[in-house]
Scaffold this motif. Structure first.
Motif, mmCIF file in Angstrom:
data_model
loop_
_atom_site.group_PDB
_atom_site.id
_atom_site.type_symbol
_atom_site.label_atom_id
_atom_site.label_comp_id
_atom_site.label_asym_id
_atom_site.label_seq_id
_atom_site.Cartn_x
_atom_site.Cartn_y
_atom_site.Cartn_z
ATOM 1 N N LYS A 49 -8.158 1.548 3.319
ATOM 2 C CA LYS A 49 -6.917 1.857 3.979
ATOM 3 C C LYS A 49 -5.927 0.807 3.323
ATOM 4 O O LYS A 49 -4.508 1.198 3.264
ATOM 5 C CB LYS A 49 -6.954 1.023 5.487
ATOM 6 N N ARG A 50 -6.182 -0.034 2.452
ATOM 7 C CA ARG A 50 -5.239 -0.947 1.780
ATOM 8 C C ARG A 50 -5.231 -0.834 0.250
ATOM 9 O O ARG A 50 -4.965 -1.648 -0.328
ATOM 10 C CB ARG A 50 -5.239 -2.551 2.259
ATOM 11 N N GLY A 51 -5.966 0.371 -0.295
ATOM 12 C CA GLY A 51 -5.767 0.478 -1.619
ATOM 13 C C GLY A 51 -6.760 -0.578 -2.317
ATOM 14 O O GLY A 51 -6.827 -0.642 -3.602
ATOM 15 N N ALA A 52 -7.682 -1.081 -1.631
ATOM 16 C CA ALA A 52 -8.777 -2.081 -2.281
ATOM 17 C C ALA A 52 -10.008 -1.609 -2.477
ATOM 18 O O ALA A 52 -10.241 -0.566 -1.780
ATOM 19 C CB ALA A 52 -8.627 -3.437 -1.489
ATOM 20 N N ARG A 53 -11.092 -2.257 -3.059
ATOM 21 C CA ARG A 53 -12.364 -1.623 -3.232
ATOM 22 C C ARG A 53 -13.315 -2.769 -3.119
ATOM 23 O O ARG A 53 -12.929 -3.780 -3.779
ATOM 24 C CB ARG A 53 -12.462 -0.941 -4.517
ATOM 25 N N ALA A 54 -14.536 -2.124 -2.565
ATOM 26 C CA ALA A 54 -15.616 -3.323 -2.465
ATOM 27 C C ALA A 54 -16.681 -2.954 -3.509
ATOM 28 O O ALA A 54 -17.063 -1.724 -3.744
ATOM 29 C CB ALA A 54 -16.217 -3.430 -1.036
#
Ligand code: KG4
Ligand code: ZN
Length: 335
Positions: free
Chosen positions: A289-294
Motif C-alpha cells: 500500500k505504501r510502495g515498500a517491499r519486504a
C-alpha cells in the motif's frame, strides 16, 4: 573466498560452505528439538553436549556434499554470540582448532547479524539501506541497516521476545516445544472474529515492543473459558488465532512506523518468527500500500542455520576482519 560457517548458539547445529563468487555450496542442519522436547525448552548442558557430538560429522557431511576437502576451506566463520555460553564454546573452540590446523583466517560472527543478512542468500536480495525486523526466540528488534556493520537500534522488546511469547502460549495450550509453528497451525483453524486481544504499545508513539501482557491476557482468556467449561477444540483454536493476530498486527504497525520514521522502502524480516505465514501475508499487504517491499529468508533459513553465519562471516572476512582467540560472547548487543 570459500568460507565454512558454524552455528551452535542454541539448539541447532548448523554448518554451511559459502563461496563469495559461487554462492552457497552446501549446508546441513541438525536440530536438537527432540532432545529438549520432554523438558519443554532448551536445557543448556544437553545442548552443549549434543553440539559436541554432531558438529564434526556435520562438517564432514557439508564438505562431502560440496565435493570438497578440508584443504579447500579458505576461511572459517562461527557464531561468537549472543547465545548459550556452553553451546557457543563448542562452535568457537572447534572453529579455532580447525583454523589453526588449516592455517586459515577465522572470525566470530554476531548471531543476529547472521539473521539480518540471511535474505542476501536469496535470488532477489535487498540492497542497503533497509530496516530489519529481527524476530526470534530471544530477540524482537527493529534495526536501521545502512550497510554491513552499520546498524542503529530503532526499537526492541522491553520484556519477552515475540518467539518466546509464541512458545509460552504454546505451553498454555499443551502444544510441544518450540511452539511457534504449532500455535500458527492451530490458529489456522481459528475464527478471527471471536476474540480481540490487545495490540501492546501501539496506542502511543515509539518503536519498542512488549509481549508479556499479551501472554497474560491469553492465559486469562484460557482460564475464563475453562471455568465456563467452554474450552473445547474450537475455543483453543480461536484463542491461538486471537493471539497470533495480535502479535502480527503489533509487528506490522511498528514496521510501518519504522519505515516512515527512517524513510526506507525496504524491510528485511528475519529470525524464527519470520517463518510465520500470517505475518508475511499481512506485512506484504501493508507494505504494498505504501510502495515498500519486504524481503525474507527462505523457510529453512528463517530459524538458526550455518548458511547465514557463513554469509555474514564471508562479508567481514573479505573486509579483512579476524578473531584471535575463541571468545564466546553470550550477551552481545548488535547495535
Ligand atoms: O531464530 P530462531 O531459530 O532461534 C533464536 O535465535 O531464537 O527462532 C526460534 C523462534 C521460536 O520461538 C519459535 O517458536 C519461533 O521462532 N517460530 C515461529 C514460527 N517458526 C518458528 N513463531 C511463529 N510462527 C512460526 N511459523
Ligand atoms: Zn536465531
Amino acid at each position: 573466498m570459500r568460507v565454512l560457517g558454524i552455528e551452535t548458539s542454541c539448539d541447532e547445529t548448523g554448518v554451511a560452505l559459502y563461496d563469495s563468487e559461487q554462492g552457497l555450496l552446501a549446508d546441513a542442519l541438525y536440530s536438537q528439538i527432540a532432545l529438549h522436547a520432554e523438558f519443554g525448552g532448551v536445557v543448556p548442558e544437553l545442548a552443549s553436549r549434543d553440539h559436541t557430538r554432531k558438529l564434526l560429522p556435520l562438517i564432514d557431511q557439508v564438505l562431502a556434499d560440496a565435493g570438497l576437502i578440508k584443504g579447500d576451506i579458505d576461511a572459517i566463520a562461527y557464531t561468537a554470540g549472543p547465545g548459550l555460553v556452553g553451546a557457543l564454546m563448542v562452535g568457537a573452540c572447534t572453529a579455532h582448532g580447525m583454523a589453526r590446523a588449516l592455517a586459515v583466517p577465522i572470525l566470530g560472527v554476531h548471531h543476529m547479524e547472521g539473521h539480518l543478512l540471511a535474505p542476501m542468500l536469496e535470488p532477489e536480495a535487498p540492497d542497503f539501506p533497509f530496516v530489519a525486523l529481527l524476530v526470534s526466540g530471544g530477540h524482537t528488534q527493529l534495526v536501521d541497516v545502512r550497510g554491513l556493520g552499520d546498524y542503529r537500534l530503532l526499537g526492541e522488546s522491553v520484556d519477552d521476545a515475540a518467539g518466546e511469547a509464541f512458545d509460552k502460549v504454546a505451553k498454555m495450550l499443551d502444544l510441544p516445544y518450540p511452539g511457534g509453528p504449532q500455535v500458527a497451525a492451530l490458529a489456522e483453524q481459528g475464527d478471527s472474529s471471536r476474540f480481540r486481544f490487545p495490540r501492546p504499545m501501539t496506542d502511543r508513539p515509539g518503536l519498542d515492543f512488549s509481549f508479556s501482557g499479551l501472554k497474560t491476557h491469553t492465559l486469562t482468556a484460557l482460564r475464563t473459558l475453562e471455568q465456563q467449561a467452554a474450552l473445547d477444540a474450537q475455543a483453543r483454536a480461536d484463542v491461538a488465532r486471537a493471539f497470533e493476530d495480535a502479535v502480527v498486527d503489533t509487528l506490522v504497525i511498528k514496521c510501518r512506523r519504522a519505515l516512515e520514521a527512517s524513510g526506507r522502502q525496504r524491510l528485511v524480516v528475519a529470525g524464527g518468527v519470520s517463518a510465520n505465514r500470517r505475518l508475511r501475508a499481512t506485512l506484504d499487504a501493508a507494505l504494498a500500500k505504501r510502495g515498500a517491499r519486504a524481503y525474507y529468508p527462505r523457510g529453512r533459513f528463517c530459524t538458526d542455520n550455518g548458511a547465514m553465519i557463513a554469509y555474514a562471516g564471508a562479508q567481514r572476512l573479505l573486509a579483512g576482519q579476524r578473531s584471535d582467540t575463541p571468545q564466546p560472547r553470550p550477551r552481545w548487543p548488535l547495535a
